[in-house]
Design a protein around this motif. Structure first.
Motif, PDB file in Angstrom:
ATOM      1  N   GLY A 194      20.082   4.215  32.528  1.00 27.57           N
ATOM      2  CA  GLY A 194      19.610   4.079  31.441  1.00 27.57           C
ATOM      3  C   GLY A 194      18.588   3.136  30.819  1.00 27.57           C
ATOM      4  O   GLY A 194      18.556   2.214  31.952  1.00 27.57           O
ATOM      5  N   ALA A 195      18.032   3.025  29.659  1.00 29.80           N
ATOM      6  CA  ALA A 195      17.141   2.284  29.646  1.00 29.80           C
ATOM      7  C   ALA A 195      17.738   0.797  29.447  1.00 29.80           C
ATOM      8  O   ALA A 195      18.920   0.808  29.177  1.00 29.80           O
ATOM      9  CB  ALA A 195      16.290   2.643  28.254  1.00 29.80           C
ATOM     10  N   SER A 196      16.813  -0.329  29.279  1.00 28.04           N
ATOM     11  CA  SER A 196      17.352  -1.435  29.182  1.00 28.04           C
ATOM     12  C   SER A 196      18.084  -1.924  27.907  1.00 28.04           C
ATOM     13  O   SER A 196      17.443  -1.474  26.799  1.00 28.04           O
ATOM     14  CB  SER A 196      16.273  -2.600  29.445  1.00 28.04           C
ATOM     15  OG  SER A 196      16.619  -3.752  29.231  1.00 28.04           O
ATOM     16  N   GLY A 197      19.310  -2.318  27.749  1.00 22.03           N
ATOM     17  CA  GLY A 197      20.062  -2.559  26.653  1.00 22.03           C
ATOM     18  C   GLY A 197      20.746  -1.173  25.977  1.00 22.03           C
ATOM     19  O   GLY A 197      21.353  -1.462  25.042  1.00 22.03           O
ATOM     20  N   CYS A 198      20.931  -0.285  26.962  1.00 25.91           N
ATOM     21  CA  CYS A 198      21.560   0.852  26.472  1.00 25.91           C
ATOM     22  C   CYS A 198      23.229   0.662  26.721  1.00 25.91           C
ATOM     23  O   CYS A 198      24.071   1.503  26.351  1.00 25.91           O
ATOM     24  CB  CYS A 198      21.113   1.928  27.139  1.00 25.91           C
ATOM     25  SG  CYS A 198      21.638   2.262  28.813  1.00 25.91           S
ATOM     26  N   GLY A 199      23.592  -0.470  27.199  1.00 24.39           N
ATOM     27  CA  GLY A 199      25.214  -0.733  27.425  1.00 24.39           C
ATOM     28  C   GLY A 199      25.667  -0.441  28.919  1.00 24.39           C
ATOM     29  O   GLY A 199      26.764  -0.451  29.273  1.00 24.39           O
ATOM     30  N   LYS A 200      24.645  -0.454  29.878  1.00 25.65           N
ATOM     31  CA  LYS A 200      25.253  -0.264  31.262  1.00 25.65           C
ATOM     32  C   LYS A 200      25.942  -1.491  31.668  1.00 25.65           C
ATOM     33  O   LYS A 200      27.104  -1.281  32.237  1.00 25.65           O
ATOM     34  CB  LYS A 200      23.833  -0.128  32.258  1.00 25.65           C
ATOM     35  CG  LYS A 200      23.076   1.128  31.784  1.00 25.65           C
ATOM     36  CD  LYS A 200      22.006   1.256  32.794  1.00 25.65           C
ATOM     37  CE  LYS A 200      21.031  -0.097  32.889  1.00 25.65           C
ATOM     38  NZ  LYS A 200      20.151  -0.259  31.658  1.00 25.65           N
ATOM     39  N   THR A 201      25.580  -2.597  31.718  1.00 24.71           N
ATOM     40  CA  THR A 201      26.175  -3.656  32.214  1.00 24.71           C
ATOM     41  C   THR A 201      27.385  -3.828  31.515  1.00 24.71           C
ATOM     42  O   THR A 201      28.544  -4.271  31.900  1.00 24.71           O
ATOM     43  CB  THR A 201      25.231  -5.111  31.861  1.00 24.71           C
ATOM     44  OG1 THR A 201      24.318  -4.869  32.846  1.00 24.71           O
ATOM     45  CG2 THR A 201      26.052  -6.314  32.515  1.00 24.71           C
ATOM     46  N   THR A 202      27.461  -3.739  30.186  1.00 23.96           N
ATOM     47  CA  THR A 202      28.796  -3.880  29.332  1.00 23.96           C
ATOM     48  C   THR A 202      29.632  -2.804  29.840  1.00 23.96           C
ATOM     49  O   THR A 202      30.954  -3.225  29.897  1.00 23.96           O
ATOM     50  CB  THR A 202      28.425  -3.536  27.764  1.00 23.96           C
ATOM     51  OG1 THR A 202      27.321  -4.275  27.238  1.00 23.96           O
ATOM     52  CG2 THR A 202      29.705  -3.685  26.969  1.00 23.96           C
ATOM     53  N   THR A 203      29.511  -1.643  30.132  1.00 27.14           N
ATOM     54  CA  THR A 203      30.209  -0.721  30.690  1.00 27.14           C
ATOM     55  C   THR A 203      30.834  -1.096  31.842  1.00 27.14           C
ATOM     56  O   THR A 203      32.028  -1.187  32.056  1.00 27.14           O
ATOM     57  CB  THR A 203      29.617   0.746  30.782  1.00 27.14           C
ATOM     58  OG1 THR A 203      29.009   1.019  29.558  1.00 27.14           O
ATOM     59  CG2 THR A 203      30.427   1.790  31.121  1.00 27.14           C
TER      60      THR A 203
ATOM     61  N   THR B  25      27.693  -2.659  16.791  1.00 33.28           N
ATOM     62  CA  THR B  25      28.465  -1.299  17.805  1.00 33.28           C
ATOM     63  C   THR B  25      27.185  -1.324  19.121  1.00 33.28           C
ATOM     64  O   THR B  25      26.303  -0.985  18.558  1.00 33.28           O
ATOM     65  CB  THR B  25      28.788  -0.169  17.203  1.00 33.28           C
ATOM     66  OG1 THR B  25      29.372  -0.283  16.170  1.00 33.28           O
ATOM     67  CG2 THR B  25      29.412   0.771  18.135  1.00 33.28           C
ATOM     68  N   VAL B  26      27.804  -1.537  20.022  1.00 38.12           N
ATOM     69  CA  VAL B  26      26.970  -1.473  21.372  1.00 38.12           C
ATOM     70  C   VAL B  26      27.260  -0.110  21.998  1.00 38.12           C
ATOM     71  O   VAL B  26      26.423   0.599  22.531  1.00 38.12           O
ATOM     72  CB  VAL B  26      27.050  -2.437  22.242  1.00 38.12           C
ATOM     73  CG1 VAL B  26      26.254  -2.313  23.570  1.00 38.12           C
ATOM     74  CG2 VAL B  26      26.314  -3.756  21.700  1.00 38.12           C
ATOM     75  N   ILE B  27      28.540   0.266  22.049  1.00 38.18           N
ATOM     76  CA  ILE B  27      28.846   1.468  22.623  1.00 38.18           C
ATOM     77  C   ILE B  27      30.066   2.126  21.731  1.00 38.18           C
ATOM     78  O   ILE B  27      31.256   1.563  21.408  1.00 38.18           O
ATOM     79  CB  ILE B  27      29.792   1.367  24.049  1.00 38.18           C
ATOM     80  CG1 ILE B  27      28.802   0.762  25.116  1.00 38.18           C
ATOM     81  CG2 ILE B  27      30.558   2.411  24.579  1.00 38.18           C
ATOM     82  CD1 ILE B  27      29.172   0.143  26.206  1.00 38.18           C
TER      83      ILE B  27
ATOM     84  N   LYS C 184      32.055  -3.479  20.409  1.00 40.59           N
ATOM     85  CA  LYS C 184      31.171  -4.084  19.281  1.00 40.59           C
ATOM     86  C   LYS C 184      30.959  -5.474  19.773  1.00 40.59           C
ATOM     87  O   LYS C 184      31.949  -6.244  20.151  1.00 40.59           O
ATOM     88  CB  LYS C 184      31.838  -4.068  17.913  1.00 40.59           C
ATOM     89  CG  LYS C 184      31.784  -2.629  17.507  1.00 40.59           C
ATOM     90  CD  LYS C 184      32.699  -2.660  16.176  1.00 40.59           C
ATOM     91  CE  LYS C 184      33.027  -1.250  15.849  1.00 40.59           C
ATOM     92  NZ  LYS C 184      33.626  -0.908  14.671  1.00 40.59           N
ATOM     93  N   PHE C 185      29.669  -6.209  19.657  1.00 44.24           N
ATOM     94  CA  PHE C 185      29.419  -7.542  19.847  1.00 44.24           C
ATOM     95  C   PHE C 185      29.285  -7.996  18.148  1.00 44.24           C
ATOM     96  O   PHE C 185      28.320  -7.718  17.734  1.00 44.24           O
ATOM     97  CB  PHE C 185      28.504  -7.918  20.615  1.00 44.24           C
ATOM     98  CG  PHE C 185      28.585  -7.628  21.936  1.00 44.24           C
ATOM     99  CD1 PHE C 185      29.569  -8.384  22.743  1.00 44.24           C
ATOM    100  CD2 PHE C 185      27.889  -6.467  22.540  1.00 44.24           C
ATOM    101  CE1 PHE C 185      29.664  -8.081  24.144  1.00 44.24           C
ATOM    102  CE2 PHE C 185      28.416  -6.312  24.007  1.00 44.24           C
ATOM    103  CZ  PHE C 185      28.915  -7.151  24.658  1.00 44.24           C
ATOM    104  N   LYS C 186      30.254  -9.015  17.885  1.00 43.31           N
ATOM    105  CA  LYS C 186      29.931  -9.365  16.456  1.00 43.31           C
ATOM    106  C   LYS C 186      29.725  -8.266  15.449  1.00 43.31           C
ATOM    107  O   LYS C 186      28.787  -8.527  14.443  1.00 43.31           O
ATOM    108  CB  LYS C 186      29.029 -10.601  16.382  1.00 43.31           C
ATOM    109  CG  LYS C 186      28.941 -11.627  17.296  1.00 43.31           C
ATOM    110  CD  LYS C 186      28.077 -12.758  17.347  1.00 43.31           C
ATOM    111  CE  LYS C 186      28.408 -13.805  18.425  1.00 43.31           C
ATOM    112  NZ  LYS C 186      27.313 -13.547  19.512  1.00 43.31           N
ATOM    113  N   GLY C 187      30.493  -7.359  15.428  1.00 48.80           N
ATOM    114  CA  GLY C 187      30.414  -6.250  14.363  1.00 48.80           C
ATOM    115  C   GLY C 187      29.219  -5.320  14.587  1.00 48.80           C
ATOM    116  O   GLY C 187      29.064  -4.421  14.138  1.00 48.80           O
TER     117      GLY C 187
END
Ligand SMILES: Nc1ncnc2c1ncn2[C@@H]1O[C@H](COP(=O)(O)OP(=O)(O)O)[C@@H](O)[C@H]1O
Ligand SMILES: [Mg+2]
Length: 373
Positions: A34-43, A15-17, A10-13
């Protein structure tokens, strides 16, 4: 092995993943797409702890990375990103050698390694090692970025859209280099991309993400053939399988229960069978094993209709194996001017039949599916 166990971020409450679990085996090249913003880089960044999970665990070789020394963790992981992350005030050589030097590796060894890496990514060491990043083209900088990711000989290499800013020709060239490197060095590579063609070309397995969730994790072949749901099907595109004809196997396009007859059947009966079933040839089969092919033309040319199929059938017919590709089939048909090819397993058991018309039917069904959407 890299393992995600119920990882939530979660980023500031926000939920991204929500809840991500998967395993990556040693030596595997896995693309996350996956599409932009789906959480690839975060993963990806959670693997080298540039980002920490909100909950859940990430294990490398069974050890929770949260408990590892973060510097040691990152030194054993190559990392290449789209913006190259090269230090502008350092030469190419210093960029590549920075970590090995910090690790106090043998200078002669470092030098040898740098030369080898430059050659592997297709840059002449003499010409490029003493230049600064800004004196290189985008593609050349990206090559240096890749070389640097391999420089410490890490077990794991993380790459975040490393080629996406490059023109298609440069990108293809670098993809080929990366495949060569991987064939030789067998690293565990986690490669983020939003380009399906790139994922199919490079990866052993592909993770498809949507809104922070893993929707399918499989080989490129299985993803193309059996998309897990409509999202994947849309994402992959129905026509894409034709861009990878190596994935289309004889067993995927064959007619499964071709019309057959016993070798002992008389021509009279054979012709009757062909008429009834509306075919112009019969697979002559004994105990499941193909003995030959009898065509209507052969049968009609024989005036004595009490003769048995085995005595006039064509033996030693051209055939393909279930795993041969559609390209093998087409080559065989064109080179030998045949329009019917049986599919046999190793013991010559008849598995199916490919005819020119079954080929056309398979191809057109793919295109009709596309149009229906
Ligand atoms: N540091 C951050 N703070 C807040 N939100 C973030 C941060 N990093 C990423 N996000 C958000 O998380 C989501 C996933 O981002 P990211 O992992 O970069 O996606 P991708 O790489 O698939 O394009 C996006 O909605 C993004 O805005
Ligand atoms: Mg990203």
């Amino acid at each position: 092995m890299i393992e995600f166990e119920h990882v939530c971020k979660k980023f500031k409450g926000h939920t991204v993943i929500p809840d991500l679990s998967f395993k990556i085996e040693d030596g595997d090249f896995v693309a996350i797409i996956g599409a932009s913003g789906c959480g690839k880089t975060t993963t990806l960044k959670m693997i080298n702890r540039l980002i920490s999970p909100t909950s859940g665990k990430i294990l490398i070789d069974g050890e929770n990375i949260a408990h590892k020394d973060v510097i040691a963790l990152r030194r054993n992981m190559g990392y290449a990103i789209q913006q190259t992350g090269l230090f502008p005030h350092l030469t190419v050589r210093k960029n590549i050698e920075m970590i090995p030097r910090i690790q106090k590796k043998d200078p002669a060894e470092i030098e040898k390694n740098t030369q080898a890496l430059m050659k592997m990514v297709g840059l002449d060491p003499q010409n490029f090692l003493d230049r600064y990043p800004k004196e290189l083209s985008g593609g050349q900088q990206q090559r240096v970025g890749v070389a640097r990711a391999f420089a410490t000989d890490p077990k794991i290499i993380l790459m975040d859209e490393p080629f996406s800013a490059l023109d298609p020709i440069t990108r293809e060239g670098l993809q080929d280099k990366l495949l060569d490197l991987q064939a030789e060095l067998k690293k565990t590579i986690v490669f983020v991309t939003h380009d399906m063609d790139e994922a199919i070309k490079l990866a052993d397995r592909i993770i498809i993400m949507d809104h922070g969730q893993l929707v399918q994790y499989d080989t490129p072949e299985n993803i193309l053939k059996n998309p897990a749901n409509e999202f994947v099907a849309q994402f992959v595109g129905h026509k894409r399988i034709w861009g990878s004809p190596d994935f289309i196997k004889a067993e995927d396009i064959m007619i499964e229960h071709p019309i057959g007859c016993s070798p002992e059947l008389t021509l009279f009966r054979c012709l009757e069978q062909m008429r009834n079933r509306n075919v112009d040839s019969l697979m002559v089969v004994k105990d499941g094993i193909l003995q030959g092919i009898l065509t209507a033309k052969q049968a009609l040319a024989e005036p004595d209709r009490s003769v048995k199929a085995r005595s006039i059938m064509t033996q030693n017919v051209l055939h393909v194996a279930p795993q041969d590709t559609i390209l093998d089939v087409l080559h065989l048909m064109n080179e030998n001017h045949v329009s019917t090819i049986p599919v046999l397993d190793k013991s010559h058991t008849l598995m199916g039949l490919i005819t020119r018309s079954s080929l056309v039917a398979t191809m057109s069904s793919q295109f009709f599916e596309t149009e229906a959407i």
